[in-house]
Every structure is written in C-alpha cells, then in structure tokens.
Write a protein that holds these residues in place. Structure first.
Motif, PDB file in Angstrom:
ATOM      1  N   ARG A 192       0.744  -1.107  -0.011  1.00  0.00           N
ATOM      2  CA  ARG A 192      -0.120   0.016  -0.019  1.00  0.00           C
ATOM      3  C   ARG A 192       0.892   1.171   0.085  1.00  0.00           C
ATOM      4  NH1 ARG A 192      -2.502   0.958   5.650  1.00  0.00           N
ATOM      5  NH2 ARG A 192      -0.247   1.468   5.864  1.00  0.00           N
ATOM      6  N   ASP A 193       1.760   1.274   0.852  1.00  0.00           N
ATOM      7  CA  ASP A 193       2.575   2.569   1.126  1.00  0.00           C
ATOM      8  C   ASP A 193       3.656   2.732  -0.091  1.00  0.00           C
ATOM      9  OD1 ASP A 193       1.508   2.829   3.486  1.00  0.00           O
ATOM     10  OD2 ASP A 193       3.170   2.102   4.722  1.00  0.00           O
ATOM     11  N   LYS A 194       4.014   1.668  -0.687  1.00  0.00           N
ATOM     12  CA  LYS A 194       4.976   1.812  -1.809  1.00  0.00           C
ATOM     13  C   LYS A 194       4.144   2.353  -3.086  1.00  0.00           C
ATOM     14  CE  LYS A 194       8.990   0.067  -4.235  1.00  0.00           C
ATOM     15  NZ  LYS A 194       9.724  -1.139  -4.327  1.00  0.00           N
ATOM     16  N   ALA A 195       2.897   1.722  -3.225  1.00  0.00           N
ATOM     17  CA  ALA A 195       1.955   2.199  -4.218  1.00  0.00           C
ATOM     18  C   ALA A 195       1.702   3.737  -4.077  1.00  0.00           C
ATOM     19  CB  ALA A 195       0.972   1.166  -4.407  1.00  0.00           C
ATOM     20  N   LEU A 196       1.470   4.023  -2.789  1.00  0.00           N
ATOM     21  CA  LEU A 196       1.107   5.527  -2.523  1.00  0.00           C
ATOM     22  C   LEU A 196       2.159   6.474  -2.906  1.00  0.00           C
ATOM     23  CD1 LEU A 196      -1.291   7.132  -1.401  1.00  0.00           C
ATOM     24  CD2 LEU A 196      -0.330   6.922   0.834  1.00  0.00           C
ATOM     25  N   TYR A 197       3.149   6.011  -2.342  1.00  0.00           N
ATOM     26  CA  TYR A 197       4.455   6.983  -2.505  1.00  0.00           C
ATOM     27  C   TYR A 197       4.938   7.226  -3.848  1.00  0.00           C
ATOM     28  CZ  TYR A 197       4.606   6.597   2.630  1.00  0.00           C
ATOM     29  OH  TYR A 197       4.431   6.429   3.928  1.00  0.00           O
ATOM     30  N   SER A 198       4.815   5.869  -4.629  1.00  0.00           N
ATOM     31  CA  SER A 198       5.201   6.129  -6.079  1.00  0.00           C
ATOM     32  C   SER A 198       4.442   6.953  -6.909  1.00  0.00           C
ATOM     33  CB  SER A 198       4.789   4.468  -6.669  1.00  0.00           C
ATOM     34  OG  SER A 198       6.107   3.896  -6.085  1.00  0.00           O
ATOM     35  N   SER A 199       3.068   7.172  -6.456  1.00  0.00           N
ATOM     36  CA  SER A 199       2.122   8.127  -7.063  1.00  0.00           C
ATOM     37  C   SER A 199       2.957   9.579  -7.170  1.00  0.00           C
ATOM     38  CB  SER A 199       0.848   8.145  -6.667  1.00  0.00           C
ATOM     39  OG  SER A 199       0.958   8.816  -5.305  1.00  0.00           O
ATOM     40  N   TRP A 200       3.522   9.983  -6.387  1.00  0.00           N
ATOM     41  CA  TRP A 200       3.977  11.183  -6.260  1.00  0.00           C
ATOM     42  C   TRP A 200       5.375  11.230  -7.273  1.00  0.00           C
ATOM     43  CZ3 TRP A 200       1.630  10.051  -1.512  1.00  0.00           C
ATOM     44  CH2 TRP A 200       0.656  11.221  -1.242  1.00  0.00           C
ATOM     45  N   LEU A 201       6.040  10.198  -7.395  1.00  0.00           N
ATOM     46  CA  LEU A 201       7.016   9.896  -8.196  1.00  0.00           C
ATOM     47  C   LEU A 201       6.619  10.002  -9.784  1.00  0.00           C
ATOM     48  CD1 LEU A 201       9.780   9.654  -9.235  1.00  0.00           C
ATOM     49  CD2 LEU A 201       9.748   7.075  -8.895  1.00  0.00           C
ATOM     50  N   ALA A 202       5.435   9.307  -9.968  1.00  0.00           N
ATOM     51  CA  ALA A 202       5.006   9.565 -11.547  1.00  0.00           C
ATOM     52  C   ALA A 202       4.556  10.908 -11.453  1.00  0.00           C
ATOM     53  CB  ALA A 202       3.452   8.574 -11.244  1.00  0.00           C
ATOM     54  N   GLN A 203       3.882  11.645 -10.683  1.00  0.00           N
ATOM     55  CA  GLN A 203       3.358  12.909 -10.753  1.00  0.00           C
ATOM     56  C   GLN A 203       4.610  14.005 -11.165  1.00  0.00           C
ATOM     57  OE1 GLN A 203       1.170  14.491  -7.328  1.00  0.00           O
ATOM     58  NE2 GLN A 203       0.819  16.588  -8.361  1.00  0.00           N
ATOM     59  N   ALA A 204       5.600  13.747 -10.272  1.00  0.00           N
ATOM     60  CA  ALA A 204       6.818  14.530 -10.472  1.00  0.00           C
ATOM     61  C   ALA A 204       7.265  14.394 -12.175  1.00  0.00           C
ATOM     62  CB  ALA A 204       8.033  13.988  -9.704  1.00  0.00           C
ATOM     63  N   TYR A 205       7.307  13.102 -12.622  1.00  0.00           N
ATOM     64  CA  TYR A 205       7.625  12.747 -13.716  1.00  0.00           C
ATOM     65  C   TYR A 205       6.924  13.449 -14.864  1.00  0.00           C
ATOM     66  CZ  TYR A 205      11.561   9.543 -13.317  1.00  0.00           C
ATOM     67  OH  TYR A 205      12.737   8.884 -12.920  1.00  0.00           O
TER      68      TYR A 205
END
Length: 433
Positions: A361-374
């Motif tokens: 859950r947490d890794k998926a959630l935090y990955s969303s900000w990396l995707a947004q930054a890209y």
C-alpha cells in the motif's frame, strides 16, 4: 466445496517442499505460483481462473513484483491450490479432513477464519481477559499489557489496509474505554490508561481514514486529542493535531497548515526525537499543500535534525517507524506538490529503491508522487512505467488511497498528447483490463 477438487490443487509432494512451505508461511504467493508451474505443470492461466486473479497479475506476482495483502484473497488462493490452512495461519479449511475424525472439516465462517489468521501472527482479535473480565482494581501492569498489545496490533498496518484493520483497532479502543469506565485504579494509572486510549484512537482513526471512513477518522482523532490532553501526554496531543491537519488539508489548505503548526508547538524538551521528526515532516507536507515553500523547507530541515538524535533515547512505538527513508519520501512528496520535479525525482527514486514491495500500500501510494513528478517534468513514459508498477502493488490492498492518488496521474496520461506513446498506451490498457 468439499466434493470439488480444482485442477490447480497442488500435489502432496510439492506441499511437503520446504521452499513452498516457507513461501506460504510468509504469504509469498508469487513464489508459490512459480513453483506450481515449474514443478507441477500448473499454468498461470489456470491459477488465474481458479483464484479469480487477472493472468498478468499472476505473472507479475510470480516475478516477485507485488504482494497479496487481503485476507479474502489469501483464503481464495489457499482453496484453489488446496494449501492447508495451517501453512498460512488459517484454521483448517472445509475441504480438509479433521484429524482423527475421517470426515471433512466443519464449515467455518469468515469471522472465525479472520480471527485465526490474526492469531497466527500473534495478534488475536479476542480481548485479553483483563478487558473482558476486569478486576476490581488494576495497576500499571495492566497498562503495560495494553500498550504492548497495541504495539503488536500496529504491525498489521504494515501489510493490510484500513478496510481490513479498522474493526480490530476500533474494538481495542472501545474495550479500553470500557475498562476506564468500569475498573478502579489510581490517578497515575488512570492517566496512563488515557494515554493508551489516545494511542488506540489514533490507530483506529488512521485505519478509518485509510479505508475511506473520513467522518469516523475525524471523530477518532478528536477523541484522541481530548484523551491525550486529559492524560497530559503532549506528544500524542501533537500527533492528534497532525492527523486532524492532514484531513483538513482537503477542505481548507491554509487551515490545515495552521493546525499542523499547532502540532509542532506541542514539542518541548521531553518530546522524543522520533515524535519531533514526525510532527515536523507532517507540518512540512501541510505547508507544501498550502503553497508555503519556505515553511515547508524549514520543517523538512527540522525533521532531519530531529531524526539525527532519534537513537539516543527509547522512542515510542507509534513513532518508531519514522526513519531516514520516510523523511526522504516526505521530502520528495513536498517538492512534487511544490512543482519542483528535479528535486523530487532524485530523492523519491532513491527512497523507493529501498522500500520493500511487502509494504504494498505505502509503496504504491508514494510511487504516485514520483509518477506525478515525472509528469510535471514532461516525462510521460517514465510516469507511465512508475504508474504501472504502483497499480500492480495496489491491486487487492484494502485501502482507498493508492487508487485515489493515481487517478489524476492516469487522467493526465489519457490526454491526446500522451496516450499514443507505447508506455502510456500500455498502462491505460492495464487499467481497462
């Protein structure tokens, strides 16, 4: 169920394999699937059909990506592959023979199965006798027992979403409330019990928030703040305010930042270092959402300074999870929110590379900000690849937050200027499938 034998039932010799048993015990079903195909010739497509899992999801699990994290899906896989309940922490399944009886095991309802599943992890949902049958007078030993139990139950949040844990945490909170109401104790014990109650209310509130019960979360956070004030526990007062600020951000960003600032004002000379770091990083996030970059950066600096001292003294269990990786992730989230992608991508890539997929859950959630930054940086292909991995991790987790966070990213990727790119088309097809 007892008369039907699925085509995916594992042979007894494979169930005796040490590798398979170890994988089942740690709920590593990707390894189980891989061993089933390699040694028993059971295809991923058959496994997918019997377990009601998408074929590509079975494949990604078998490659070591993602984790099965919900109780219901674990039960379904065990039934489809005929993995005995004892290997995964369940009671005997209906198709298993009851030892010594020669007949099929009695049907067991989902509530009992869930209880046995938690018991196997040392986290029984039944209340200790001290709660169900409180003595006339209790002391600090009872408080210690409850605090340790609360810490053990907190570990459920590492692998399960709030949709699975809310009832467990809420029941603990209500039981302690009853104990405060019905038992007799000294003033010091009463304050200590109120501190435990405040901690349990925050735990239940977090599960409510994670499971999409926002009104329940608000009520529990406020109840926690009141209990912590009555207990004289300023650290938990600060954390209750930080939680309330988190929720308020969705409605009034400036008000949320103000509440987060109030949370850091509770810090004094006796505040544990991990709590200081936690309150400062949460204020940093609130300031970033409210478009206050200078204040956000100051709070991130304060969080890192506090964390550097966290090993000097024992830290409360409820804040012990705050480490360098957590602060780095919050740093990346803040810079993403402030639309500084060059700063965000570097720190998020580094932090997420150290994050175990078991914390799906947490890794998926935090990955969303990396995707947004890209995406902010105009790198749609990289955003799509990160989003794809996050979707795999979030699949089956009883939390509303990862999918909610990924929706704006997917919406932007759907724009005409991106959707014909192969990586983007692939992730959009993944969502449709």
């Amino acid at each position: 169920m007892t008369g039907y034998v699925p085509s995916t039932a594992l042979p007894s010799w494979l169930l005796d394999d040490a590798r398979l048993r170890a994988a089942a015990q740690r709920h590593d079903f990707g390894t189980v699937f891989r061993l089933a195909r390699r040694h028993a010739g059971i295809s991923y497509s058959r496994i997918a059909a019997e377990c009601d899992i998408k074929p590509d999801r079975v494949g990604t699990l078998a490659r070591g990506q993602g984790k099965v994290a919900t109780f219901e899906k674990i039960v379904q896989i065990c039934d489809a592959l005929r993995i005995p309940g004892r290997l995964v922490g369940l009671t005997d399944r209906p198709w298993e023979a009851t030892p010594g009886s020669g007949r099929a095991g009695a049907e067991v309802d989902g509530t009992v199965l869930r209880r046995r599943f938690l018991q196997a992890a040392g986290l029984a949902t039944t209340m200790p006798s001290i709660l169900t049958n409180p003595p006339g007078r209790i002391g600090q030993q009872t408080v210690t027992c409850l605090r340790e139990r609360t810490a053990r139950l907190r570990r459920l949040d590492d692998v399960l979403g709030g949709g699975d844990t809310f009832r467990v945490y809420s029941a603990e909170y209500q039981a302690t409330k009853a104990l405060l109401r019905e038992a007799r104790y000294s003033e010091a014990t009463g304050r200590a019990l109120l501190s435990v109650l405040a901690e349990q209310a925050q735990q239940a509130g977090w599960a409510a928030f994670d499971g999409g019960r926002e009104s329940d979360a608000t009520s529990l956070y406020e109840a926690s703040r009141v209990a912590a004030l009555d207990a004289g526990d300023t650290a938990l007062v600060g954390n209750a305010l930080a939680f309330l600020a988190y929720q308020r951000l969705g409605k009034d960003r400036r008000a949320g930042a103000e509440i987060a600032s109030r949370s850091t004002e509770t810090i004094d000379d006796g505040t544990p270092a991990s709590v200081r770091a936690l309150l400062h990083e949460r204020r940093a996030w609130a300031c970033a959402v409210a478009d206050m970059p200078v204040e956000a950066e100051r709070s991130l600096v304060a969080a890192n300074e506090a964390l550097a001292k966290a090993s000097e003294w024992p830290q409360p269990d409820w804040a012990a999870w705050v480490d360098r990786t957590e602060v780095d992730i919050m740093t990346g989230r803040c810079w993403t929110e402030l639309r500084r992608p060059l700063r965000a991508v570097t720190v998020l890539e580094r932090a997420l590379s150290q994050y175990d997929d078991g914390h799906a859950r947490d890794k998926a959630l935090y990955s969303s900000w990396l995707a947004q930054a890209y995406l902010i940086a105009g790198e749609a292909e990289q955003a799509a690849e990160v989003t794809s991995r996050a979707l795999v991790l979030a699949d089956g987790v009883a939390s509303v937050r990862p999918h909610k966070r990924l929706q704006p990213v997917l919406a932007e990727l759907s724009a005409a200027k991106y959707r014909t790119l192969p990586a983007v088309a692939s992730v959009l097809e993944q969502v449709r499938g």
